[in-house]
Every structure is written in structure tokens, then in C-alpha cells.
Design an enzyme around this catalytic site. Structure first.
Site, PDB file in Angstrom:
ATOM      1  N   ASN A   9      57.108  37.760   7.622  1.00  0.00           N
ATOM      2  CA  ASN A   9      58.125  37.581   6.585  1.00  0.00           C
ATOM      3  C   ASN A   9      58.928  38.871   6.428  1.00  0.00           C
ATOM      4  O   ASN A   9      58.383  39.979   6.474  1.00  0.00           O
ATOM      5  CB  ASN A   9      57.535  37.091   5.257  1.00  0.00           C
ATOM      6  CG  ASN A   9      56.388  37.920   4.718  1.00  0.00           C
ATOM      7  OD1 ASN A   9      55.656  38.547   5.465  1.00  0.00           O
ATOM      8  ND2 ASN A   9      56.235  37.916   3.403  1.00  0.00           N
ATOM      9  N   GLU A  68      61.474  40.376   3.834  1.00  0.00           N
ATOM     10  CA  GLU A  68      62.070  40.215   2.498  1.00  0.00           C
ATOM     11  C   GLU A  68      63.322  41.074   2.361  1.00  0.00           C
ATOM     12  O   GLU A  68      63.601  41.949   3.196  1.00  0.00           O
ATOM     13  CB  GLU A  68      61.020  40.570   1.433  1.00  0.00           C
ATOM     14  CG  GLU A  68      59.825  39.629   1.508  1.00  0.00           C
ATOM     15  CD  GLU A  68      58.832  39.800   0.366  1.00  0.00           C
ATOM     16  OE1 GLU A  68      58.860  40.838  -0.328  1.00  0.00           O
ATOM     17  OE2 GLU A  68      58.012  38.891   0.184  1.00  0.00           O
ATOM     18  N   CYS A  78      60.964  33.577   5.997  1.00  0.00           N
ATOM     19  CA  CYS A  78      59.521  33.376   6.164  1.00  0.00           C
ATOM     20  C   CYS A  78      59.088  33.659   7.603  1.00  0.00           C
ATOM     21  O   CYS A  78      59.871  33.512   8.556  1.00  0.00           O
ATOM     22  CB  CYS A  78      59.141  31.938   5.836  1.00  0.00           C
ATOM     23  SG  CYS A  78      59.331  31.490   4.118  1.00  0.00           S
ATOM     24  N   GLU A 100      57.259  31.943   9.590  1.00  0.00           N
ATOM     25  CA  GLU A 100      57.317  30.797  10.502  1.00  0.00           C
ATOM     26  C   GLU A 100      58.708  30.635  11.106  1.00  0.00           C
ATOM     27  O   GLU A 100      58.881  30.351  12.286  1.00  0.00           O
ATOM     28  CB  GLU A 100      56.949  29.505   9.756  1.00  0.00           C
ATOM     29  CG  GLU A 100      55.543  29.481   9.201  1.00  0.00           C
ATOM     30  CD  GLU A 100      55.443  30.038   7.786  1.00  0.00           C
ATOM     31  OE1 GLU A 100      56.154  31.009   7.443  1.00  0.00           O
ATOM     32  OE2 GLU A 100      54.628  29.493   7.022  1.00  0.00           O
ATOM     33  N   CYS A 121      55.814  26.755   3.603  1.00  0.00           N
ATOM     34  CA  CYS A 121      56.653  26.280   2.495  1.00  0.00           C
ATOM     35  C   CYS A 121      57.482  25.076   2.954  1.00  0.00           C
ATOM     36  O   CYS A 121      57.571  24.776   4.151  1.00  0.00           O
ATOM     37  CB  CYS A 121      57.565  27.408   2.003  1.00  0.00           C
ATOM     38  SG  CYS A 121      58.987  27.720   3.052  1.00  0.00           S
ATOM     39  N   CYS A 132      60.181  25.755   5.639  1.00  0.00           N
ATOM     40  CA  CYS A 132      59.621  25.966   6.983  1.00  0.00           C
ATOM     41  C   CYS A 132      59.103  24.662   7.580  1.00  0.00           C
ATOM     42  O   CYS A 132      59.190  24.450   8.791  1.00  0.00           O
ATOM     43  CB  CYS A 132      58.519  27.016   6.938  1.00  0.00           C
ATOM     44  SG  CYS A 132      59.160  28.677   6.693  1.00  0.00           S
TER      45      CYS A 132
HETATM   46  N1  THU Z   1      56.311  33.160   2.954  1.00  0.00           N
HETATM   47  C1  THU Z   1      56.235  32.986   4.304  1.00  0.00           C
HETATM   48  O1  THU Z   1      56.472  33.909   5.090  1.00  0.00           O
HETATM   49  N2  THU Z   1      55.885  31.745   4.753  1.00  0.00           N
HETATM   50  C2  THU Z   1      55.651  30.668   3.952  1.00  0.00           C
HETATM   51  O2  THU Z   1      55.480  29.557   4.441  1.00  0.00           O
HETATM   52  C3  THU Z   1      55.577  30.852   2.509  1.00  0.00           C
HETATM   53  C4  THU Z   1      56.069  32.136   1.976  1.00  0.00           C
HETATM   54  C5  THU Z   1      56.701  34.489   2.455  1.00  0.00           C
HETATM   55  C6  THU Z   1      58.055  34.522   1.791  1.00  0.00           C
HETATM   56  C7  THU Z   1      57.913  35.707   0.865  1.00  0.00           C
HETATM   57  O3  THU Z   1      58.226  36.880   1.587  1.00  0.00           O
HETATM   58  C8  THU Z   1      56.439  35.734   0.510  1.00  0.00           C
HETATM   59  O4  THU Z   1      55.786  34.918   1.466  1.00  0.00           O
HETATM   60  C9  THU Z   1      56.124  35.212  -0.885  1.00  0.00           C
HETATM   61  O5  THU Z   1      56.699  33.975  -1.104  1.00  0.00           O
END
Ligand code: THU
Length: 132
Positions: free
Chosen positions: A45, A47, A56, A58, A87, A90
Site C-alpha cells: 500500500n 498512502e 492498496c 492488491e 477491500c 480491490c
Molecule cells: N489496504 C490495502 O492495501 N488493501 C486492502 O485491501 C485494504 C486496505 C490499505 C489501504 C490503506 O493504506 C491501509 O490499508 C488502511 O486502510
């Protein structure tokens, strides 16, 4: 996929997780996507100070694989601070390239050898299809 290969894929995801840029949520995620021909693409991820621009793990792995010319996949592994299924966004993006029997392995970073398997068809039943 054999349990052994699932664990190898989870270990790759755990390595990718170490590169997460997760300074806002402090929730690090890594992913490893196995292509039809046996290549592995990683994601973490990433940010952003403008939170909504966060990507994300994925989708990073998937877009990287597609960029390299891959459109058929065997499985994805996801390792996060705790067990976490992908999520909703994704799920839809993965579903573009994966059938209902596509396995999604998830594990906690504390123990990537102990994992759960979800199938895409259960994660996203009645997915959106666009048939022009
Ligand atoms: N996140 C992912 O990388 N994948 C997911 O399927 C769910 C959430 C990340 C996004 C964000 O940087 C952190 O997790 C918290 O939501």
C-alpha cells in the site's frame, strides 16, 4: 495450488509489506500475485497526504503485472498487520481478470504460514460486468 506454493506466495507478500508507505494509517499491507506462467508481481500500500489517493497493495501488484503484459493469474496472497480480506474496490479490480474460483490467500504478518483462503466468487458475488 498446493499449500506449499500458497505459503511461498504469502512469504513474498510479507516481504513486499516491508516496503509499505503507510505513515498515516500505520497499517501495512503486502501482496504477491502469481501469473499464469509462474511469475510473481508484488505490491504494497502506498498512502498519500491526500488520503483518498492511497493505493492498496492488491491494485499495485495487479497494475504492475498488467503493465508487464500479464492478464491471466493463478492466485494472490495478501499479508497485513492482521488477517484482512481485500477491500471492495480491490475485489472489483481483481475480478476484472479473475474467475470465481480464483484463490485469495490472506495471512497476518505475525504468522504468514497460518492463512485463510477466500474464493473470488464468494468475495464478490454478482460482480459488475460491462458488455458493450
Ligand atoms: N489496504 C490495502 O492495501 N488493501 C486492502 O485491501 C485494504 C486496505 C490499505 C489501504 C490503506 O493504506 C491501509 O490499508 C488502511 O486502510
Amino acid at each position: 495450488m498446493s499449500k506449499h506454493s500458497a505459503i511461498e506466495l504469502l512469504e513474498a507478500a510479507a516481504e513486499a509489506r516491508k516496503n509499505a508507505h503507510s505513515k498515516y494509517s500505520k497499517f501495512s499491507v503486502g501482496s504477491a500475485l502469481l501469473t499464469e506462467d509462474g511469475s510473481v508481481f508484488l505490491g504494497c500500500n502506498v498512502e498519500n497526504a491526500s488520503y483518498g489517493l492511497t493505493i492498496c497493495a492488491e491494485r499495485v501488484a495487479l497494475t504492475s503485472a498488467v503493465t508487464a503484459g500479464h492478464k491471466s493469474f493463478q492466485a494472490i496472497a495478501i499479508v497485513a498487520d492482521k488477517l484482512a480480506a481485500p477491500c471492495g474496490a480491490c475485489r472489483q479490480v481483481l475480478a476484472e481478470f479473475c474467475e470465481d474460483d480464483f484463490p485469495v490467500y490472506v495471512a497476518s504478518a505475525k504468522d504468514s504460514a497460518s492463512f485463510e483462503t477466500h474464493l473470488m466468487g464468494k468475495l464478490l458475488p454478482e460482480r459488475f460486468h460491462f458488455n458493450p
